[in-house]
Design a protein around this motif. Structure first.
Motif, short mmCIF file in Angstrom:
data_model
loop_
_atom_site.label_atom_id
_atom_site.label_comp_id
_atom_site.label_asym_id
_atom_site.label_seq_id
_atom_site.Cartn_x
_atom_site.Cartn_y
_atom_site.Cartn_z
N ARG A 155 27.72 44.33 45.72
CA ARG A 155 27.72 43.81 47.09
C ARG A 155 26.30 43.58 47.59
N ALA A 158 24.83 40.48 45.58
CA ALA A 158 25.45 39.23 46.01
C ALA A 158 24.95 38.85 47.39
N ILE A 163 25.23 35.04 48.13
CA ILE A 163 26.56 34.74 47.61
C ILE A 163 27.60 35.30 48.56
N VAL A 165 30.69 37.15 50.03
CA VAL A 165 31.58 38.23 49.62
C VAL A 165 32.51 38.53 50.79
N LEU A 306 28.27 29.94 41.73
CA LEU A 306 28.01 31.27 42.28
C LEU A 306 27.97 32.34 41.19
N THR A 307 28.91 32.26 40.25
CA THR A 307 28.95 33.29 39.21
C THR A 307 27.73 33.19 38.30
N LEU A 310 24.83 34.79 40.07
CA LEU A 310 24.91 36.25 40.00
C LEU A 310 24.44 36.75 38.63
N LEU A 337 32.81 35.85 45.92
CA LEU A 337 32.80 36.68 44.71
C LEU A 337 33.23 38.11 45.08
N THR A 340 31.58 42.39 39.62
CA THR A 340 31.17 41.95 38.30
C THR A 340 31.51 43.02 37.28
#
Lengths: 439, 439
Positions: A155, A158, A163, A165, A306-307, A310, A337, A340
């Motif tokens: 968190r 991101a 990103i 969340v 986005l992934t 990350l 997201l 992970t």
């Protein structure tokens, strides 16, 4: 040129004290560990918590074209959680090291691929003179896997790199967690509580100020009066934090979202996309569809953008290996997201092995829970009915995991042209051993 | 254009349960918090745990050229640890928010600079409509400061990006920690145990298999029989992990090394070097010398190269703000890194304020422990003896911190041309109130 595969699903670091898990959870993890066989090539060595069934080994190796006799499958003595999973004490066992040296004919492995790449894996590789054969070994030897799998650190990272969340926070104690839950409740929102480290939704719990919330990503929804939140969190804190360790994630629970993921291989050279799919939840992880059916091109592009970003951040702090990054697509098509998984995932065997055999234009659905008389009987029945995967048509069903010792079921992967064909074929396959009353 | 300064030294997140700290540790931290005044400019607002002494405010503002009357110093009601430090509950107090709104004349602050930038700081800024005024607020709101200050994550990141650190590991429980200690003991090495989060060496403990080890970076050395290691770690575990939270760092203790640091400001635009120095340990942090005296150019270049690289890694995951990265120079001139402090340090007031006034060609020594009749008497005596810092010669002594309410001492910064002149001048200053018998 041997690779050492280590099927350490649900290690202590990944899933907490094995004493807090049920026997079924442990045995399930032990069965899932056998997916390591999908990655094996001629001459490889595979460490598993228990000896896999012969029929499963035969099915996998026939599919991958590996000579089963060339594989060395090594099972260490039982450890602190018994025999179902590969706890760290089993990987540290000198008897395992001796067996591995013999299996490797005294040569160091060229590569070590563990399900969960913790310090115990690097130590085992080191004992074989091959710490360097674990990608990212220096990071991992210092506990890096715990950081790279932490839902709390996720968190922060991101948010830190912009990103999106789910609205929420992380809490270091029950009082802060209760205050966070209260803020969501006051706005009428249910909340998902996530243990910093766990997997497959098994460390999650949904709490709601009102009834009528369908659980997704946690076993159940607990309806709580606002006044009861603090007491509930105090009571649940040991479970929610694996005995007080780590931070708790407190997030607004978003109903109606679609759980997806994208998977990557993070190396010194860069970040390589290996695939993406939808996570089927019922209410916790129940299966995977590759690729995500009917995903809008914009949403897919955003998911991949986005992934990848990350993964780049974790790469910058030293992580190397597979990263499977979970996301959520909202009803409006926005992408958030979610977490992970810096380890092999329940889909890595699809992306790295089966999708390559399936080739372009194919949809894969991998799920468990098909009750069969035996693994061998299931394989025979697929073949006899012409429903086994056929490399020439690139359609049909593979048996990806053997859960028969858990509950008489197998995991399967249906390959067909598109999600409708896949779902139709899945129903046909699951009907192959229908009860007499239904036949 | 007001900045909100928050003197939250030794928050719960940074230093653990305040109930485990001594009253003296808490009061010391509260005094150190007043260094926030060095950063204040006309019209700024400063939140402190207690009202600073008038003489200290006058001394600082006269040095920095700030109109003391333009500053608003706000002290929130006492909290769970009483009045010595700014615990999170005090920052969340609605009465503080109301006072700050009044002090800011209803305008949001343009910038928020906290000593320790935790989620409580972002929440306070948010309550004033200025969460965005905290650099890196999104990362920090998700507990990012705990990650960026973690000595455990530091080891993983440093190892992951190829930065040399002391041989060692991190341990999630006493058994793993005991095994790690045993490995170092077997090789004859003492071990330094470090709490994941703490400061100034107060979370460290050195254990040794033999006597004769001088402590540096921890209060004392405990000599342990190899057979007693496990029991010692079990007993100390709550203290070593702040009640079971977090991972413990277990490192070979390196005698004879020289502790140094380099400090940076990490922003969206990049990583800006703000200075470096030597950490004086006696046996825990006792003072700072800027720059490092007689540091070989190669060692300095390596220190700056490695520390910048580390800052870049934390920047890639979203940290913004001051980073003070500690290193060690070995007797052979090699540089290792030791930990990162992602917060203001005990030297930030030197680099960001005093070194600018001192200009080039000056060495600064900042230390505490000068026993004085009162802060005002010390300032007067410095002035009367011509030893106060003089901007025209850029030499002399400033009083950087007021510890009189703790133990009748002050912190001072001696500015002179070179370390020898500094040490000579320090001795002169410390003799200004010498006991009659010595005069």
């Amino acid at each position: 040129m041997a690779t050492l595969h280590i099927g350490n699903v649900k290690t202590e670091e990944m899933s907490g004290d094995p004493g807090l898990l049920t026997r079924d959870q442990l045995v399930l993890a032990g069965c899932a560990a056998e997916r390591a066989l999908w990655f094996a090539r001629d001459g490889d060595v595979v460490v598993l918590p228990a000896a896999p069934g012969e029929a499963f080994v035969e099915h996998v190796t026939r599919t991958t074209g590996v000579r089963a006799a060339s594989l060395r499958i090594v099972v260490p003595p039982a450890g602190r959680a018994g025999a179902p999973v590969l706890t760290a004490d089993r990987l540290a066992d000198e008897r395992l090291h001796a067996e591995l040296r013999a299996a490797l004919d005294g040569r160091a492995p060229d590569r070590v691929q563990a399900y969960y790449p913790d310090a115990a894996v690097v130590a085992l590789a080191g004992a074989l003179g091959a710490a360097h054969a674990v990608p990212g070994h220096a990071f991992l030897a210092q506990g890096g896997a715990a950081a790279a799998n932490s839902k709390a650190l996720f968190r922060a990272v991101a948010a830190g790199i912009g990103i999106p969340v789910a609205p929420g926070e992380t809490a270091a104690g029950p009082a802060a967690a209760a205050a966070a839950v209260a803020r969501h409740f006051a706005a009428g929102h249910p909340v998902i509580l996530k243990r910093e480290l766990q997997s497959a939704g098994e460390g999650n719990e949904i709490v709601s100020p009102h009834a009528g919330v369908a659980p997704l990503g946690a076993e159940r929804v607990t309806v709580l009066d606002a006044a009861a939140v603090r007491a509930h969190l105090e009571e649940r804190w040991p479970w929610l934090t694996d005995g007080g360790r780590g931070r708790l994630v407190v997030e607004r629970y978003l109903p109606g979202v679609r759980p997806v993921y994208a998977e990557y291989l993070v190396t010194g050279a860069g970040v390589e996309h290996t695939g993406e799919g939808e996570l089927l939840m019922a209410p916790v992880l129940d299966g995977v569809v590759v690729p995500v059916p009917d995903l809008a091109p914009d949403a897919r592009a955003e998911l991949l953008r986005l992934t990848r970003r990350l993964c780049e951040a974790y790469r910058a702090i030293g992580y190397r290996g597979t990263m499977s990054v979970d996301g959520l697509v909202t009803p409006g098509g926005d992408v958030l997201l979610n977490e992970t998984n810096s380890r092999l995932s329940g889909a890595t065997h699809l992306h790295d092995v089966i999708a390559r055999a399936a080739g372009p234009g194919r949809t894969l659905l991998d799920r468990g829970g098909w009750a069969v008389p035996s693994f061998a009987a299931a394989a025979r029945r697929l073949a006899a009915t012409g429903r086994a995967f056929d490399p020439s048509t690139r359609t049909g069903t593979l048996l990806t995991c053997d859960f028969t010792r858990l509950d008489g079921t197998v995991g399967y992967c249906v390959v067909a042209a598109g999600i409708d064909a896949v779902r139709h074929e899945e129903a046909e396959v699951r009907g192959l051993f229908a009860p007499a009353a239904r036949s």
